[in-house]
Design a protein around this motif. Structure first.
Motif, short mmCIF file in Angstrom:
data_model
loop_
_atom_site.label_atom_id
_atom_site.label_comp_id
_atom_site.label_asym_id
_atom_site.label_seq_id
_atom_site.Cartn_x
_atom_site.Cartn_y
_atom_site.Cartn_z
N GLU A 20 -12.95 -20.96 11.16
CA GLU A 20 -13.89 -20.69 9.34
C GLU A 20 -13.36 -18.89 8.92
O GLU A 20 -13.41 -17.86 9.75
N PRO A 21 -13.14 -18.99 7.82
CA PRO A 21 -13.49 -19.90 6.81
C PRO A 21 -12.18 -20.24 5.87
O PRO A 21 -11.88 -20.27 5.15
N PHE A 22 -11.26 -19.86 7.19
CA PHE A 22 -9.71 -20.25 6.02
C PHE A 22 -9.42 -21.77 7.07
O PHE A 22 -8.54 -21.59 7.44
N ILE A 23 -9.28 -22.62 6.40
CA ILE A 23 -9.37 -23.90 6.49
C ILE A 23 -7.87 -24.00 6.21
O ILE A 23 -7.52 -24.93 7.05
N ASP A 24 -7.54 -23.71 5.22
CA ASP A 24 -5.98 -24.32 4.21
C ASP A 24 -5.40 -23.82 5.42
O ASP A 24 -4.19 -24.60 5.59
N GLU A 25 -5.19 -22.34 5.84
CA GLU A 25 -4.61 -22.03 6.63
C GLU A 25 -4.57 -22.26 8.07
O GLU A 25 -4.07 -22.46 8.77
N MET A 26 -5.72 -22.80 8.43
CA MET A 26 -5.67 -24.31 10.03
C MET A 26 -5.15 -25.13 9.61
O MET A 26 -4.35 -25.44 10.60
N ILE A 59 -9.98 -19.25 21.67
CA ILE A 59 -9.67 -17.67 21.53
C ILE A 59 -10.82 -18.00 20.01
O ILE A 59 -10.70 -19.23 19.04
N HIS A 60 -11.73 -17.24 20.02
CA HIS A 60 -11.89 -16.80 19.04
C HIS A 60 -11.92 -16.12 17.24
O HIS A 60 -11.40 -15.16 17.41
N LEU A 61 -11.38 -17.03 16.48
CA LEU A 61 -11.46 -17.03 15.07
C LEU A 61 -12.63 -17.64 14.61
O LEU A 61 -12.57 -18.54 14.25
N GLY A 62 -12.80 -16.54 13.92
CA GLY A 62 -14.25 -17.12 12.59
C GLY A 62 -15.54 -16.07 12.53
O GLY A 62 -15.40 -15.39 13.50
N THR A 63 -16.51 -16.54 11.94
CA THR A 63 -17.30 -16.20 12.00
C THR A 63 -17.99 -15.63 13.35
O THR A 63 -18.62 -16.28 14.37
#
Length: 339
Positions: free
Chosen positions: A243-249, A197-201
């Motif tokens: 990306e850019p939700f690296i902490d959430e990831m 699933i696409h999540l990100g830029t």
């Protein structure tokens, strides 16, 4: 203490710390040269390739370094690709024959098996061209594809599709936890087929060009929590690692250990220093090196595959073992490939 006694003591300490047969530690900055699984490649054909040659300079984030909205962004973007401002741009092909030949050279040169995402018709063409050298993945978008979950299931079974994705609902302004996706997630869980699933830029300026409904906030991996509680047996690959939700990831990987991520082109979307320091190094430091998978996000520019491989190999903080995990081992485990 006499000098020779001091020297003797030093030699004794050194010998005690050097065990016979002890292996040397893995050295960083060694290139990985084994087989590669690319979890994120797009299938193109004559209908999806641009009619004119377009030149790409990376990093993508700096392709249009500044923009005055008195102009039309789509015009600026197109003009930039037609007149790239770098020494060695990657040029797109205008025919499937040339494009597929370049793809084949890349796959052969780097010993890559790609997970190739495309429509049913494009995947059939790729199956003829590449045979069992690819892993077919069916792309899906709720707004674009008029397919029920049952119809999609029939295609997956008939065409021997191995992955359900790229699910690109974000470009249509649809969140990953939208209830309209429930039947599709349930179908994937029942078939035990992994989901990508696409999540990100997306492309810089996407909402002003081909994706007016794109919602950046829908990159947040926390939106998958409801999905994973409903469908706990889903295998999910988060493309572009949210990306850019690296902490959430990272917190989602911590709480939901079936989640894997692919690097999905972010390595060339931003300068390497940024990608290394704030994204890849952070996921490695958090202890999730066994769930990071290589992805090039190669589409109309086949040589993006080589660029993506080089960027990972140039990450000096990665050991060769960690590179092997990213390039091959983690994806083989996620896909449950035979040894």
């Amino acid at each position: 203490m006499k000098l020779y006694n001091i020297i003797g003591l030093i030699l004794l300490v050194v010998s005690c710390n050097s065990k016979p047969g002890q292996e040397e530690p893995l050295q960083n900055n060694q290139d990985y040269t084994g087989p590669i699984i690319d979890m994120h490649m797009h299938a193109e054909n004559d209908n999806t390739l641009p009619p004119d040659k377009l030149g790409l300079c990376i990093p993508l984030s700096n392709l249009v370094p500044h923009f005055d909205p008195k102009e039309a962004y789509a015009d600026v973007w197109t003009n930039t690709l037609k007149n790239p401002n770098c020494k060695n741009p990657i040029w797109s092909s205008t025919t499937f024959e040339d494009y597929s030949s370049r793809v084949q050279k890349q796959l052969t040169k780097f010993n890559v098996i790609p997970v190739v995402s495309g429509s049913e018709s494009v995947l059939r063409q790729w199956a003829i061209k590449f045979g069992d050298k690819i892993i077919p993945s069916i792309e899906f978008n709720l707004e674009r594809d008029n397919l029920s979950a049952d119809s999609l299931k029939s295609i997956i079974n008939k065409q021997n599709i191995k992955v359900f994705g790229e699910i690109s609902n974000q470009y249509a302004g649809i969140a990953p936890n939208d209830p309209r996706m429930d039947d599709y997630y349930a179908m994937a869980e029942a078939l035990d087929i992994p989901v990508a699933i696409h999540l990100g830029t997306g492309a810089p300026g996407s909402p002003y060009m081909f994706s007016p409904d794109y919602v950046a906030a829908y990159s947040n991996p926390l939106l998958l929590e409801e999905v994973l509680k409903k469908y706990p047996r889903l295998r999910i690959s988060v493309m572009h690692y949210g990306e850019p939700f690296i902490d959430e990831m990272i917190t989602m990987m911590y709480h939901y250990p079936q989640i894997y991520v692919d690097l999905g082109g972010i390595q060339w979307a931003y300068p390497s220093e940024y990608f290394y320091e704030f994204h890849l190094k952070k996921m490695i430091a958090a202890g999730f090196g066994k769930r990071i998978m290589f992805g090039s996000d190669t589409f109309i520019w086949p040589e993006l595959l080589e660029e993506s491989i080089t960027i990972i190999n140039n990450a000096e903080f990665l050991t060769k073992e960690q590179k092997a995990d990213i390039f091959y081992n983690n994806a083989a485990r996620f896909l449950r490939l035979d040894k």
